[in-house]
Scaffold this active site. Structure first.
Site, PDB file in Angstrom:
ATOM      1  N   THR A 208       0.826  -1.221   0.000  1.00 15.28           N
ATOM      2  CA  THR A 208       0.000   0.000   0.000  1.00 15.28           C
ATOM      3  C   THR A 208       0.858   1.268   0.000  1.00 15.28           C
ATOM      4  O   THR A 208       1.981   1.241   0.481  1.00 15.28           O
ATOM      5  CB  THR A 208      -0.850  -0.030   1.297  1.00 15.28           C
ATOM      6  OG1 THR A 208      -1.813  -1.052   1.164  1.00 15.28           O
ATOM      7  CG2 THR A 208      -1.550   1.261   1.600  1.00 15.28           C
TER       8      THR A 208
ATOM      9  N   ARG B 296     -14.585  -6.684  -0.341  1.00 12.14           N
ATOM     10  CA  ARG B 296     -13.895  -6.397   0.940  1.00 12.14           C
ATOM     11  C   ARG B 296     -13.303  -4.977   0.903  1.00 12.14           C
ATOM     12  O   ARG B 296     -12.662  -4.579  -0.046  1.00 12.14           O
ATOM     13  CB  ARG B 296     -12.774  -7.400   1.172  1.00 12.14           C
ATOM     14  CG  ARG B 296     -11.966  -7.166   2.465  1.00 12.14           C
ATOM     15  CD  ARG B 296     -10.692  -6.393   2.209  1.00 12.14           C
ATOM     16  NE  ARG B 296      -9.832  -6.334   3.387  1.00 12.14           N
ATOM     17  CZ  ARG B 296      -8.714  -5.599   3.456  1.00 12.14           C
ATOM     18  NH1 ARG B 296      -8.328  -4.868   2.431  1.00 12.14           N
ATOM     19  NH2 ARG B 296      -8.003  -5.581   4.551  1.00 12.14           N
TER      20      ARG B 296
ATOM     21  N   GLY C  18     -10.858  -2.327   3.019  1.00 14.54           N
ATOM     22  CA  GLY C  18      -9.841  -2.313   4.076  1.00 14.54           C
ATOM     23  C   GLY C  18      -9.862  -1.023   4.874  1.00 14.54           C
ATOM     24  O   GLY C  18     -10.814  -0.238   4.827  1.00 14.54           O
ATOM     25  N   ASP C  19      -8.790  -0.806   5.595  1.00 15.70           N
ATOM     26  CA  ASP C  19      -8.689   0.381   6.459  1.00 15.70           C
ATOM     27  C   ASP C  19      -8.373   1.654   5.669  1.00 15.70           C
ATOM     28  O   ASP C  19      -8.699   2.764   6.109  1.00 15.70           O
ATOM     29  CB  ASP C  19      -7.581   0.182   7.495  1.00 15.70           C
ATOM     30  CG  ASP C  19      -6.227  -0.050   6.828  1.00 15.70           C
ATOM     31  OD1 ASP C  19      -6.107  -1.024   6.051  1.00 15.70           O
ATOM     32  OD2 ASP C  19      -5.301   0.755   7.032  1.00 15.70           O
TER      33      ASP C  19
ATOM     34  N   THR D 284      -0.345   1.446   7.046  1.00 13.99           N
ATOM     35  CA  THR D 284      -0.210   0.294   6.158  1.00 13.99           C
ATOM     36  C   THR D 284      -0.043  -0.947   7.017  1.00 13.99           C
ATOM     37  O   THR D 284       0.487  -0.879   8.123  1.00 13.99           O
ATOM     38  CB  THR D 284       0.986   0.453   5.201  1.00 13.99           C
ATOM     39  OG1 THR D 284       1.171  -0.788   4.496  1.00 13.99           O
ATOM     40  CG2 THR D 284       2.275   0.820   5.910  1.00 13.99           C
ATOM     41  N   GLY D 285      -0.538  -2.072   6.496  1.00 16.83           N
ATOM     42  CA  GLY D 285      -0.439  -3.314   7.265  1.00 16.83           C
ATOM     43  C   GLY D 285      -1.759  -4.047   7.219  1.00 16.83           C
ATOM     44  O   GLY D 285      -2.608  -3.761   6.363  1.00 16.83           O
TER      45      GLY D 285
ATOM     46  N   GLY E   3      -5.163  -4.682   7.432  1.00 22.16           N
ATOM     47  CA  GLY E   3      -6.272  -3.735   7.548  1.00 22.16           C
ATOM     48  C   GLY E   3      -7.302  -4.095   8.590  1.00 22.16           C
ATOM     49  O   GLY E   3      -7.828  -3.219   9.293  1.00 22.16           O
TER      50      GLY E   3
HETATM   51  N1  ASP Z   1      -3.871  -1.893   4.876  1.00 21.07           N
HETATM   52  C1  ASP Z   1      -4.111  -2.455   3.570  1.00 21.07           C
HETATM   53  C2  ASP Z   1      -5.426  -3.181   3.566  1.00 21.07           C
HETATM   54  O1  ASP Z   1      -5.685  -3.901   4.494  1.00 21.07           O
HETATM   55  C3  ASP Z   1      -3.036  -3.393   3.105  1.00 21.07           C
HETATM   56  C4  ASP Z   1      -1.607  -2.902   3.221  1.00 21.07           C
HETATM   57  O2  ASP Z   1      -1.321  -1.914   3.875  1.00 21.07           O
HETATM   58  O3  ASP Z   1      -0.722  -3.534   2.609  1.00 21.07           O
HETATM   59  O4  ASP Z   1      -6.166  -3.070   2.635  1.00 21.07           O
END
Ligand code: ASP
Length: 310
Positions: A178, A206, A208-209, A229-230, A232
């Protein structure tokens, strides 16, 4: 009166290729891509542009690069499609714009910015966002544009299963992610932008965050601007971006203390891996992450640096 201090931080996703798998050429490719985005955003600020314009500009560069999981390099969902999420927030007005599960937009962040500017809503999704976009003649791309071979290979490994994973999950050696940017402009205004393809093999629909204000993205001139990022699903439950702002506003923590508390303790306690980039109204920058690495960079009048590992 304009304040002198300004700065920008960007990320290209938490989690990275393991150091042992990283080649000099790959590392150079990531570094150059990060530098291009960082310098583009910084140039906007140096010319007296707004933090909103700077974060959009930096994120566009990252969305156009196939190395990162956003725009062109977005991961495949369970149906083999690319559904993208993005959001942008103005710390001065607290106005925000976001889009979720949108397809074929070259730059979802620009669409999110249009929502901020021209809609009374904050978040539009799927076909509704497509309908909203019509008058703005934004750049659209075919499905082939988003077909990046390493993403397809990632999806093939878990296609048909019930699992979904971060594009940089440990089991998968393609650790890419991301993107996001946070900035403080010469007028003392903060902004944050985040854009993503989400998680490989995620369910159709779906979200995400990243497009959720206060969760994956937040900006408030009183405190800070944050892009997460991470994983979600954990960042959502941790309300991470707003958590950092609240720790500053209600508890009086510094940016660094707040970001570390939220990422290195609260997110970790929930079981989530990830990281944030954050900048406060004084131009301090904090970029903690609780995993192997995070593609990231920061630039202000004194420093310019791009890093991958801890
Ligand atoms: N946070 C993002 C999500 O869950 C994914 C990512 O940060 O790599 O959609």
């Amino acid at each position: 009166m304009s304040k002198e201090k300004f700065g920008i931080a960007i990320h290209g996703g938490a989690g990275t290729i393991l150091r042992s798998k990283m080649t000099a050429e790959k590392e150079q490719a990531y570094r150059s891509a990060l530098e291009i985005a960082l310098d583009a955003g910084y140039a906007v600020l140096a010319k007296g542009g707004t933090s909103l314009a700077a974060v959009e500009c930096a994120v566009i560069k990252l969305e156009n690069c196939p190395l990162f999981n956003a725009g062109r390099g977005s991961v495949f969902n369970a149906k083999g499609e690319h559904e993208m999420d993005a959001s942008i927030m103005d710390g001065k007005t607290l106005h925000a714009g976001a889009v979720a599960a949108v397809r074929n937009f070259k730059n979802p962040i620009t669409l999110a910015h249009k929502v901020l500017l021209h809609s009374d809503h904050v978040l539009l999704m799927g076909e509704g966002a497509m309908e909203f976009a019509k008058p703005y003649a934004l750049d659209m791309e075919s499905d082939e544009y988003f077909h990046v071979d390493h993403r397809y290979a990632q999806w093939q490994k878990i296609k048909g299963s019930d699992s979904f994973q971060l594009d940089h999950a440990k089991e998968d050696k393609k650790y890419l992610g991301t993107v996001g940017a946070v900035a403080l402009d010469m007028d003392g205004n903060l902004a944050a932008a985040t854009s993503t393809g989400g998680m490989t093999n995620k369910k159709f629909g779906r979200i995400g965050d990243s497009p959720l204000i206060g969760l994956g993205n937040y900006a408030n001139n009183k405190t800070c601007a944050v892009s997460c990022t991470g994983s979600g699903e954990y960042i959502m439950r941790g309300v991470t971006a707003y958590d950092i702002s609240c720790l500053m506003e209600y508890k009086g923590l510094s940016l660094d203390e707040a970001a570390n508390e939220s990422v290195m303790k609260r997110l970790l306690d929930l079981g989530g891996d990830g990281g944030v980039i954050a900048i406060d109204a004084q131009g301090n920058i904090s970029m903690p992450f609780n995993c192997d690495g995070m593609y990231r960079g920061m630039r202000n009048q004194e420093r310019r640096e791009v890093s991958i590992y801890g």
